[in-house]
Design a protein around this motif. Sequence first.
Motif, PDB file in Angstrom:
ATOM      1  N   TYR A 133      45.848 -25.239 113.103  1.00 33.22           N
ATOM      2  CA  TYR A 133      46.277 -23.908 113.521  1.00 33.22           C
ATOM      3  C   TYR A 133      45.480 -23.478 114.745  1.00 33.22           C
ATOM      4  O   TYR A 133      44.274 -23.723 114.831  1.00 33.22           O
ATOM      5  CB  TYR A 133      46.076 -22.900 112.385  1.00 33.22           C
ATOM      6  N   LYS A 134      46.182 -22.846 115.679  1.00 36.13           N
ATOM      7  CA  LYS A 134      45.538 -22.315 116.884  1.00 36.13           C
ATOM      8  C   LYS A 134      45.084 -20.887 116.615  1.00 36.13           C
ATOM      9  O   LYS A 134      45.836 -20.088 116.067  1.00 36.13           O
ATOM     10  CB  LYS A 134      46.530 -22.299 118.055  1.00 36.13           C
ATOM     11  N   VAL A 135      43.859 -20.584 117.013  1.00 38.69           N
ATOM     12  CA  VAL A 135      43.364 -19.212 116.966  1.00 38.69           C
ATOM     13  C   VAL A 135      43.634 -18.611 118.339  1.00 38.69           C
ATOM     14  O   VAL A 135      43.182 -19.134 119.355  1.00 38.69           O
ATOM     15  CB  VAL A 135      41.863 -19.161 116.623  1.00 38.69           C
ATOM     16  N   LEU A 136      44.412 -17.539 118.353  1.00 36.23           N
ATOM     17  CA  LEU A 136      44.819 -16.890 119.602  1.00 36.23           C
ATOM     18  C   LEU A 136      44.145 -15.529 119.735  1.00 36.23           C
ATOM     19  O   LEU A 136      44.084 -14.762 118.763  1.00 36.23           O
ATOM     20  CB  LEU A 136      46.339 -16.704 119.631  1.00 36.23           C
ATOM     21  N   MET A 137      43.680 -15.237 120.933  1.00 37.28           N
ATOM     22  CA  MET A 137      43.125 -13.921 121.221  1.00 37.28           C
ATOM     23  C   MET A 137      44.110 -13.193 122.127  1.00 37.28           C
ATOM     24  O   MET A 137      44.617 -13.772 123.094  1.00 37.28           O
ATOM     25  CB  MET A 137      41.757 -14.060 121.903  1.00 37.28           C
ATOM     26  N   LEU A 138      44.387 -11.934 121.804  1.00 40.34           N
ATOM     27  CA  LEU A 138      45.380 -11.153 122.545  1.00 40.34           C
ATOM     28  C   LEU A 138      44.684 -10.154 123.463  1.00 40.34           C
ATOM     29  O   LEU A 138      43.640  -9.585 123.122  1.00 40.34           O
ATOM     30  CB  LEU A 138      46.292 -10.411 121.561  1.00 40.34           C
ATOM     31  N   ASN A 139      45.275  -9.942 124.617  1.00 38.86           N
ATOM     32  CA  ASN A 139      44.716  -9.019 125.601  1.00 38.86           C
ATOM     33  C   ASN A 139      45.010  -7.570 125.219  1.00 38.86           C
ATOM     34  O   ASN A 139      46.032  -7.263 124.605  1.00 38.86           O
ATOM     35  CB  ASN A 139      45.312  -9.313 126.981  1.00 38.86           C
TER      36      ASN A 139
END
Length: 148
Positions: free
Chosen positions: A70-76
């Motif tokens: 799973y990719k950990v995504l950070m949102l702006n």
Amino acid sequence: MAALYPIFEQPGLAPPPQHAIFQSVMTQPITNPSRPLPPHMAKDDEQDPDGPSVGIATRTRPKTKQPSQYKVLMLNDDYTPMEFVVHCLKRFFTMDTDDATRVMLHVHQRGVGVCGIFSYEVAETKVNQVMDFARQNQHPLQCTLEKA
């Protein structure tokens, strides 16, 4: 009997019961005349008259399946300072300053960035850690995960 069960030598304790059915079951070999024994259980005189056969025992190991990644995504967002995002990336994703700055700029310019790829449990833990740390510092930073 007393040598086999020394605990029963104590006064007031009786030896275990010796039932006739139990004795007959335990002393007779288990055989079924309609089904012959497999070769590894057969007696030596019932095997090949040329002598015992020698073989190599092989065991196949089941292939273990790799866990899903799973990719950990950070949102702006428009409110979280860039320095705080770099600090989170360094703290929770063990990035050096250059890599953390590169990911932070990617998130800032594109709106979303990959912080790392992990198994589900690790990815979920990292998302929760980042979100909790951001809330403790009164920042609206969002982090999520998706299947890689």
